[in-house]
Motif scaffolding. Sequence first.
Motif, mmCIF file in Angstrom:
data_model
loop_
_atom_site.group_PDB
_atom_site.id
_atom_site.type_symbol
_atom_site.label_atom_id
_atom_site.label_comp_id
_atom_site.label_asym_id
_atom_site.label_seq_id
_atom_site.Cartn_x
_atom_site.Cartn_y
_atom_site.Cartn_z
ATOM 1 N N MET A 1 0.930 -1.325 -0.122
ATOM 2 C CA MET A 1 0.377 -0.223 0.104
ATOM 3 C C MET A 1 1.039 1.052 0.072
ATOM 4 O O MET A 1 0.832 2.183 -0.530
ATOM 5 N N LEU A 2 1.954 1.137 1.761
ATOM 6 C CA LEU A 2 2.946 2.458 1.104
ATOM 7 C C LEU A 2 3.439 2.094 0.087
ATOM 8 O O LEU A 2 3.550 3.922 -1.014
ATOM 9 N N LYS A 3 4.143 1.789 -0.720
ATOM 10 C CA LYS A 3 4.986 1.470 -1.562
ATOM 11 C C LYS A 3 3.708 1.883 -3.628
ATOM 12 O O LYS A 3 4.945 2.147 -4.032
ATOM 13 N N ASN A 4 2.144 1.734 -3.170
ATOM 14 C CA ASN A 4 2.505 1.440 -4.010
ATOM 15 C C ASN A 4 1.831 3.799 -3.950
ATOM 16 O O ASN A 4 0.885 3.481 -5.024
ATOM 17 N N SER A 5 1.821 3.668 -3.104
ATOM 18 C CA SER A 5 1.586 4.969 -2.789
ATOM 19 C C SER A 5 2.536 6.047 -3.677
ATOM 20 O O SER A 5 3.036 6.446 -3.872
ATOM 21 N N LEU A 6 0.829 6.415 -4.306
ATOM 22 C CA LEU A 6 1.099 7.956 -5.300
ATOM 23 C C LEU A 6 2.204 9.014 -5.327
ATOM 24 O O LEU A 6 3.238 9.260 -5.299
ATOM 25 N N LYS A 7 2.700 9.217 -2.944
ATOM 26 C CA LYS A 7 2.820 10.186 -2.630
ATOM 27 C C LYS A 7 4.302 9.742 -2.592
ATOM 28 O O LYS A 7 5.071 10.321 -3.257
ATOM 29 N N TYR A 8 4.641 8.800 -1.981
ATOM 30 C CA TYR A 8 6.364 8.041 -2.404
ATOM 31 C C TYR A 8 6.557 7.899 -3.585
ATOM 32 O O TYR A 8 8.234 8.127 -3.618
ATOM 33 N N LYS A 9 5.789 7.013 -4.428
ATOM 34 C CA LYS A 9 6.352 7.039 -6.109
ATOM 35 C C LYS A 9 6.530 9.035 -6.065
ATOM 36 O O LYS A 9 7.963 9.045 -6.871
ATOM 37 N N PHE A 10 5.831 9.699 -5.906
ATOM 38 C CA PHE A 10 6.705 11.067 -6.143
ATOM 39 C C PHE A 10 8.075 11.517 -6.148
ATOM 40 O O PHE A 10 8.758 12.008 -5.987
ATOM 41 N N VAL A 11 7.652 11.344 -4.246
ATOM 42 C CA VAL A 11 9.249 11.882 -3.524
ATOM 43 C C VAL A 11 9.968 11.071 -3.975
ATOM 44 O O VAL A 11 10.987 11.648 -4.437
ATOM 45 N N LEU A 12 9.473 9.766 -4.322
ATOM 46 C CA LEU A 12 11.197 9.172 -4.703
ATOM 47 C C LEU A 12 11.662 9.824 -6.173
ATOM 48 O O LEU A 12 13.023 10.012 -6.299
ATOM 49 N N ALA A 13 10.483 9.597 -6.826
ATOM 50 C CA ALA A 13 11.160 10.694 -8.063
ATOM 51 C C ALA A 13 12.076 11.750 -8.081
ATOM 52 O O ALA A 13 12.926 11.694 -9.263
ATOM 53 N N VAL A 14 11.227 12.976 -7.754
ATOM 54 C CA VAL A 14 11.583 14.064 -7.186
ATOM 55 C C VAL A 14 12.772 13.955 -6.572
ATOM 56 O O VAL A 14 13.934 14.740 -7.218
ATOM 57 N N CYS A 15 13.553 12.974 -5.423
ATOM 58 C CA CYS A 15 14.381 13.093 -4.650
ATOM 59 C C CYS A 15 15.550 12.197 -5.532
ATOM 60 O O CYS A 15 16.653 13.020 -5.653
ATOM 61 N N VAL A 16 14.656 11.292 -7.034
ATOM 62 C CA VAL A 16 16.052 11.242 -7.195
ATOM 63 C C VAL A 16 16.513 12.161 -8.547
ATOM 64 O O VAL A 16 17.637 12.353 -8.319
ATOM 65 N N ILE A 17 15.577 12.597 -9.140
ATOM 66 C CA ILE A 17 15.999 13.390 -9.841
ATOM 67 C C ILE A 17 16.924 14.861 -9.629
ATOM 68 O O ILE A 17 17.403 15.621 -9.686
ATOM 69 N N CYS A 18 16.473 14.913 -8.653
ATOM 70 C CA CYS A 18 17.361 16.147 -7.207
ATOM 71 C C CYS A 18 18.307 15.612 -7.713
ATOM 72 O O CYS A 18 19.384 16.462 -7.859
ATOM 73 N N PHE A 19 18.478 13.801 -6.875
ATOM 74 C CA PHE A 19 20.145 14.188 -5.948
ATOM 75 C C PHE A 19 20.974 13.464 -7.670
ATOM 76 O O PHE A 19 22.264 14.679 -7.286
ATOM 77 N N ILE A 20 19.838 13.186 -8.742
ATOM 78 C CA ILE A 20 21.154 13.414 -9.452
ATOM 79 C C ILE A 20 20.892 15.163 -10.810
ATOM 80 O O ILE A 20 22.257 15.267 -11.051
ATOM 81 N N CYS A 21 20.473 15.685 -10.562
ATOM 82 C CA CYS A 21 20.721 16.926 -11.398
ATOM 83 C C CYS A 21 21.791 17.728 -9.862
ATOM 84 O O CYS A 21 22.832 18.277 -10.910
ATOM 85 N N LEU A 22 21.921 17.311 -8.867
ATOM 86 C CA LEU A 22 22.484 17.951 -7.804
ATOM 87 C C LEU A 22 23.948 17.682 -8.186
ATOM 88 O O LEU A 22 24.911 18.316 -7.818
ATOM 89 N N LEU A 23 24.693 15.532 -8.255
ATOM 90 C CA LEU A 23 25.506 15.499 -8.208
ATOM 91 C C LEU A 23 25.846 16.290 -9.619
ATOM 92 O O LEU A 23 27.413 16.592 -9.690
ATOM 93 N N ILE A 24 25.038 16.348 -10.586
ATOM 94 C CA ILE A 24 25.899 16.981 -12.344
ATOM 95 C C ILE A 24 26.140 18.181 -12.164
ATOM 96 O O ILE A 24 27.759 18.550 -12.440
ATOM 97 N N VAL A 25 25.582 19.042 -11.327
ATOM 98 C CA VAL A 25 25.207 20.232 -10.479
ATOM 99 C C VAL A 25 27.033 20.692 -10.064
ATOM 100 O O VAL A 25 28.329 21.142 -10.330
#
Length: 634
Positions: A1-25
């Motif tokens: 339920m938690l894993k499938n939650s839209l919220k956590y998917k979104f947060v995870l996606a944002v974190c990954v994108i932020c992390f990659i962006c910050l790493l590149i920067v």
Amino acid sequence: MLKNSLKYKFVLAVCVICFICLLIVSLVSYRISYNALYSESTQKMTEAAQKNVEKMNGWLNLQAAIIKGMSDSFERSGISDHQDIVNFLQSEKELYPYFMFVYIGYPDGKLIDATWVPSSDFDCTNRPWYTGAVRKGDLYFSSPYQNVATKKMVITISKPVKRNGSFVGVFAVDIDMEYLTNLVINANIGGNCYAFLLDDHNNFIVHPNKDFQPTSKEVIKVAEDGKLGEIDRHIRDNNYNVFELKDYDGVLSKIDANGWTFGIALPKSEIVKPLNKLWLGFIISLLISLIIGIIIILFVMNNMLNPIQKLTQAVKDFANKKMDARCLVSSFDEIGELSRSFNEMADTIQDYSNTLEQEMEHRKDREQKLLEANRKLQELDKLKSELLSTVSHELRTPLTSIVGFAKITNKKLNEVIFPHTENNDIKVEKAISQVKDNIEIIVAEGDRLTSLISDVIEIAKLEAGKFEWHMDPVSLIEIIEKAILATNILFEQKGLKLRRNFEEGLPQVLGDRERLIQVVINLISNAIKFTIQGSVVCAAMRTGNEITVSVTDTGIGIAEEDFEKVFDKFRQVGDILTSKPQGTGLGLSICKLIVEHHGGKIWVESEPGKGSKFSFTIPIIKGNADVVVDEFGI
Ligand code: ADP
């Protein structure tokens, strides 16, 4: 339920994108910062090298100028006495305390020094300072070397001395190199940076590392290959600029006065040192901003998803038949709009549901009333049947007597009375004929009434379950044959053809033989009764686990709306007014009761004017379904 939650998917996606962006920067800014620091440090080193080389050049030129001045004044003085020369040299030395030795060498190998007396076999003409000055005919800078007596690094600056245009000797000064050494040692731009000095033969003159420092016995030359090969190559190529070693970056600069090389080097680790501190700070701030970012995203997502969760819960509750479930979202965005639509829909459904419930209640009431009415009707029907049965029983005995006496009377009249009456009186004849007709009508109607009463009594018995059944395995073909035999006379009277269509090898059924014969007789006699010309076909065939018997005629037929009615009691269909039906209207109802008692069903297919087909089924005995019987089932 938690894993499938839209919220956590979104947060995870944002974190990954932020992390990659910050790493590149980070990587890009690291590279940019490194380049900036690199050019800054090479800039600093270049400046330091230029400054020090300027100083060294100045110092060396100064020394050269001083020595040139000394030499010129010696030439002009014209002194030749040994002691005068010593005095001259001493006075000059006292003027410049860092002049360690001031001396003149002569072509005969002799040397006069201000303070030092050489041995008798000392020959100055093979000394580099002498030969160098003679060769150059001008100022000569020797390579540095360690003075044996003072252990200090010195260089010798020498100059040829002429009198009246002829060479007389070489004037030379040993100068303490401390000034130059100090300049090199102090030429530091910070950290682990160090400077070094090379002579015009690429020998190390000054170097912070002992392994490279010159001793009284040897000087260390810059290797042509290996770690320092790059320095050697730069100098040979006259490329006095930035150089890069494995772990060091540095700058080389030439001292024009004597062709020496000043070098300054900085470990690469030193360049990235501030960057490492910066990097650590950057990582920490990156983590902090990531955490803050996640918190903000969670907060925003909660704000966004809470209404969706509320709506989902309301829909679930509603689906679980909580009809009052509603979504309390008051926002004016799409979710709010959706929630309001859901609430409106739920209201409508609830209204429908309430109406439906009320309707159901009414229907239940009506059903209840109908059941009650039906029960009363059944009671009345039972009462009627009982009454009919009682009346019929009561009527049968007197009726039998009436019919019996009518028949006897008819017989007596015909045999005894009418033959003795006057035949020539018209009136009498007419009366006799009337009496005859009337008595025949009485007998015929009496018979019809008797048969009706018998049918009524029989049907009453069947309905009341008082009928005595004799169930045996029977062959339906045998039953049909018996019925045909009984109705043979009717076929002859009407001149109709009879045809049989029996499937071979039909199994037996369990049934009351006499009752089943009664059913088939009824169907055949109806077929004959309602057929003027043509034929009657009796058929029997297997249909699944049953046997279907049918009687088909080419008679008047029955309208489709009467298919059900013909099996009702006292029902006679068709044009009853014009063609007076013969019969009681009970035959088919009795057939239906008998067939249904056997577990079968009876029905009619017909087309008015073309004929009718009455069929009934009787189930085959279970376990005996495949027992094949002979033509008569015996
Ligand atoms: P009845 O004694 O009048 O024949 P039944 O119950 O046997 O009573 O038949 C009821 C009515 O069904 C008949 O009066 C007739 O209208 C109709 N009916 C029965 N069999 C046939 C048939 N073979 N062809 C046409 N009409 C028929």
